[in-house]
Write a protein that holds these residues in place. Structure first.
Motif, PDB file in Angstrom:
ATOM      1  N   MET A  43      64.296  33.422  77.088  1.00 24.70           N
ATOM      2  CA  MET A  43      64.695  32.023  76.967  1.00 24.70           C
ATOM      3  C   MET A  43      63.511  31.062  76.977  1.00 24.70           C
ATOM      4  SD  MET A  43      65.335  28.858  78.490  1.00 24.70           S
ATOM      5  CE  MET A  43      65.303  29.158  80.223  1.00 24.70           C
ATOM      6  N   ALA A  44      62.631  31.173  77.943  1.00 22.64           N
ATOM      7  CA  ALA A  44      61.523  30.219  78.062  1.00 22.64           C
ATOM      8  C   ALA A  44      60.578  30.313  76.868  1.00 22.64           C
ATOM      9  CB  ALA A  44      60.764  30.439  79.365  1.00 22.64           C
ATOM     10  N   ALA A  45      60.248  31.528  76.452  1.00 24.46           N
ATOM     11  CA  ALA A  45      59.335  31.694  75.311  1.00 24.46           C
ATOM     12  C   ALA A  45      59.962  31.153  74.034  1.00 24.46           C
ATOM     13  CB  ALA A  45      58.961  33.161  75.145  1.00 24.46           C
ATOM     14  N   PHE A  46      61.244  31.433  73.813  1.00 26.51           N
ATOM     15  CA  PHE A  46      61.890  30.934  72.593  1.00 26.51           C
ATOM     16  C   PHE A  46      62.061  29.420  72.658  1.00 26.51           C
ATOM     17  CE2 PHE A  46      65.667  30.558  69.676  1.00 26.51           C
ATOM     18  CZ  PHE A  46      64.940  30.790  68.516  1.00 26.51           C
ATOM     19  N   ALA A  47      62.333  28.883  73.832  1.00 26.28           N
ATOM     20  CA  ALA A  47      62.404  27.422  73.988  1.00 26.28           C
ATOM     21  C   ALA A  47      61.046  26.807  73.657  1.00 26.28           C
ATOM     22  CB  ALA A  47      62.844  27.049  75.401  1.00 26.28           C
ATOM     23  N   GLY A  48      59.961  27.450  74.106  1.00 23.83           N
ATOM     24  CA  GLY A  48      58.619  26.977  73.782  1.00 23.83           C
ATOM     25  C   GLY A  48      58.384  26.946  72.290  1.00 23.83           C
ATOM     26  N   TYR A  49      58.802  28.010  71.591  1.00 23.18           N
ATOM     27  CA  TYR A  49      58.684  28.041  70.135  1.00 23.18           C
ATOM     28  C   TYR A  49      59.452  26.869  69.511  1.00 23.18           C
ATOM     29  CZ  TYR A  49      59.938  28.947  65.368  1.00 23.18           C
ATOM     30  OH  TYR A  49      60.169  28.768  64.023  1.00 23.18           O
ATOM     31  N   CYS A  50      60.691  26.681  69.947  1.00 22.83           N
ATOM     32  CA  CYS A  50      61.543  25.636  69.353  1.00 22.83           C
ATOM     33  C   CYS A  50      60.983  24.236  69.609  1.00 22.83           C
ATOM     34  CB  CYS A  50      62.972  25.753  69.885  1.00 22.83           C
ATOM     35  SG  CYS A  50      63.829  27.250  69.308  1.00 22.83           S
ATOM     36  N   GLN A  51      60.479  23.988  70.817  1.00 22.68           N
ATOM     37  CA  GLN A  51      59.871  22.681  71.115  1.00 22.68           C
ATOM     38  C   GLN A  51      58.628  22.458  70.261  1.00 22.68           C
ATOM     39  OE1 GLN A  51      62.120  20.698  72.550  1.00 22.68           O
ATOM     40  NE2 GLN A  51      60.899  20.079  74.289  1.00 22.68           N
ATOM     41  N   ALA A  52      57.791  23.481  70.146  1.00 16.90           N
ATOM     42  CA  ALA A  52      56.587  23.373  69.326  1.00 16.90           C
ATOM     43  C   ALA A  52      56.965  23.089  67.879  1.00 16.90           C
ATOM     44  CB  ALA A  52      55.745  24.642  69.427  1.00 16.90           C
ATOM     45  N   TYR A  53      58.013  23.750  67.401  1.00 13.25           N
ATOM     46  CA  TYR A  53      58.497  23.511  66.041  1.00 13.25           C
ATOM     47  C   TYR A  53      58.921  22.054  65.874  1.00 13.25           C
ATOM     48  CZ  TYR A  53      61.602  23.309  62.056  1.00 13.25           C
ATOM     49  OH  TYR A  53      62.207  22.921  60.891  1.00 13.25           O
ATOM     50  N   ALA A  54      59.694  21.547  66.828  1.00  9.08           N
ATOM     51  CA  ALA A  54      60.193  20.170  66.738  1.00  9.08           C
ATOM     52  C   ALA A  54      59.042  19.161  66.724  1.00  9.08           C
ATOM     53  CB  ALA A  54      61.141  19.873  67.906  1.00  9.08           C
ATOM     54  N   ARG A  55      58.057  19.379  67.565  1.00  4.51           N
ATOM     55  CA  ARG A  55      56.925  18.445  67.634  1.00  4.51           C
ATOM     56  C   ARG A  55      56.031  18.560  66.407  1.00  4.51           C
ATOM     57  NH1 ARG A  55      56.405  19.268  74.138  1.00  4.51           N
ATOM     58  NH2 ARG A  55      58.240  18.001  74.581  1.00  4.51           N
ATOM     59  N   TRP A  56      55.850  19.760  65.891  1.00  9.40           N
ATOM     60  CA  TRP A  56      55.101  19.958  64.645  1.00  9.40           C
ATOM     61  C   TRP A  56      55.805  19.242  63.495  1.00  9.40           C
ATOM     62  CZ3 TRP A  56      57.144  23.003  60.545  1.00  9.40           C
ATOM     63  CH2 TRP A  56      56.275  23.130  59.452  1.00  9.40           C
ATOM     64  N   LYS A  57      57.118  19.412  63.414  1.00 11.92           N
ATOM     65  CA  LYS A  57      57.891  18.790  62.331  1.00 11.92           C
ATOM     66  C   LYS A  57      57.810  17.263  62.417  1.00 11.92           C
ATOM     67  CE  LYS A  57      62.295  18.681  60.044  1.00 11.92           C
ATOM     68  NZ  LYS A  57      63.699  18.489  60.261  1.00 11.92           N
ATOM     69  N   GLU A  58      57.918  16.722  63.622  1.00 12.96           N
ATOM     70  CA  GLU A  58      57.829  15.274  63.813  1.00 12.96           C
ATOM     71  C   GLU A  58      56.478  14.737  63.324  1.00 12.96           C
ATOM     72  OE1 GLU A  58      58.375  12.002  67.400  1.00 12.96           O
ATOM     73  OE2 GLU A  58      57.819  14.054  67.919  1.00 12.96           O
ATOM     74  N   ALA A  59      55.402  15.417  63.676  1.00 13.93           N
ATOM     75  CA  ALA A  59      54.066  14.992  63.247  1.00 13.93           C
ATOM     76  C   ALA A  59      53.929  15.105  61.733  1.00 13.93           C
ATOM     77  CB  ALA A  59      52.987  15.813  63.947  1.00 13.93           C
ATOM     78  N   GLU A  60      54.442  16.175  61.145  1.00  9.54           N
ATOM     79  CA  GLU A  60      54.366  16.358  59.695  1.00  9.54           C
ATOM     80  C   GLU A  60      55.182  15.305  58.946  1.00  9.54           C
ATOM     81  OE1 GLU A  60      52.453  18.150  57.851  1.00  9.54           O
ATOM     82  OE2 GLU A  60      51.560  19.407  59.397  1.00  9.54           O
ATOM     83  N   GLU A  61      56.336  14.941  59.485  1.00 13.37           N
ATOM     84  CA  GLU A  61      57.143  13.895  58.848  1.00 13.37           C
ATOM     85  C   GLU A  61      56.411  12.552  58.899  1.00 13.37           C
ATOM     86  OE1 GLU A  61      60.857  14.294  60.957  1.00 13.37           O
ATOM     87  OE2 GLU A  61      61.624  15.740  59.486  1.00 13.37           O
ATOM     88  N   PHE A  62      55.747  12.261  60.008  1.00 13.80           N
ATOM     89  CA  PHE A  62      54.965  11.030  60.120  1.00 13.80           C
ATOM     90  C   PHE A  62      53.850  11.016  59.076  1.00 13.80           C
ATOM     91  CE2 PHE A  62      51.690   8.218  61.639  1.00 13.80           C
ATOM     92  CZ  PHE A  62      52.390   7.141  62.182  1.00 13.80           C
ATOM     93  N   ILE A  63      53.155  12.141  58.941  1.00 13.51           N
ATOM     94  CA  ILE A  63      52.074  12.255  57.967  1.00 13.51           C
ATOM     95  C   ILE A  63      52.607  12.055  56.545  1.00 13.51           C
ATOM     96  CG2 ILE A  63      50.449  13.897  56.920  1.00 13.51           C
ATOM     97  CD1 ILE A  63      50.131  15.084  59.805  1.00 13.51           C
ATOM     98  N   SER A  64      53.766  12.638  56.258  1.00 10.63           N
ATOM     99  CA  SER A  64      54.363  12.481  54.925  1.00 10.63           C
ATOM    100  C   SER A  64      54.654  11.020  54.604  1.00 10.63           C
ATOM    101  CB  SER A  64      55.658  13.291  54.821  1.00 10.63           C
ATOM    102  OG  SER A  64      55.374  14.667  54.888  1.00 10.63           O
ATOM    103  N   GLN A  65      55.056  10.257  55.597  1.00  6.26           N
ATOM    104  CA  GLN A  65      55.387   8.847  55.390  1.00  6.26           C
ATOM    105  C   GLN A  65      54.161   7.943  55.370  1.00  6.26           C
ATOM    106  OE1 GLN A  65      58.137   7.845  58.497  1.00  6.26           O
ATOM    107  NE2 GLN A  65      59.864   8.835  57.486  1.00  6.26           N
TER     108      GLN A  65
END
Length: 131
Positions: A43-65
């Motif tokens: 659970m903790a490791a997969f949650a870490g992956y999912c949080q990292a994914y969400a934060r990476w996606k947020e930064a990439e969306e900002f860069i795209s805009q």
């Protein structure tokens, strides 16, 4: 001697994950459970992956805009912080992804290891547990 193995059932999605992380959890958890690579103890490791994914996606969306650089008040061009944020979370996300076999190279290693173990289990069965 048999090594205890965790229950093959995937853990429930933690309520504290960011909304985008919850989407990623829902996208992958069932598939990973079916493959036998996501269990309650992960659970903790997969949650870490999912949080990292969400934060990476947020930064990439900002860069795209907004692009990757801005002109400072003094007239110099400067890279926006989201570029290094995206790079950092991509590295974190990839480290977790490799642990779960979510990259082609790591998946091939997991498949090879499980095939080897299954052959060893068959041999042990044939020999009646005598090695």
């Amino acid at each position: 001697m048999k090594i205890p193995r965790p229950d093959k059932k995937a853990p429930s999605c933690p309520k504290w994950l960011e909304p985008e992380a919850k989407k990623e959890w829902r996208r992958l958890a069932k598939k990973m459970e079916m493959m036998g690579i996501l269990t309650e103890v992960d659970m903790a490791a997969f949650a870490g992956y999912c949080q990292a994914y969400a934060r990476w996606k947020e930064a990439e969306e900002f860069i795209s805009q907004h692009g990757t650089i801005v002109r400072t008040p003094s007239g110099y061009w400067q890279q926006i912080p989201q570029v290094s944020i995206a790079q950092t979370y991509l590295k974190v996300m990839n480290r977790f992804a490799e642990q779960f076999g979510l990259t082609p190279a790591s998946r091939s290693r997991i498949i090879a290891d499980s095939a080897k173990k299954s052959n060893e289990d068959e041999m042990e069965t044939l020999l009646g547990g005598v090695v």
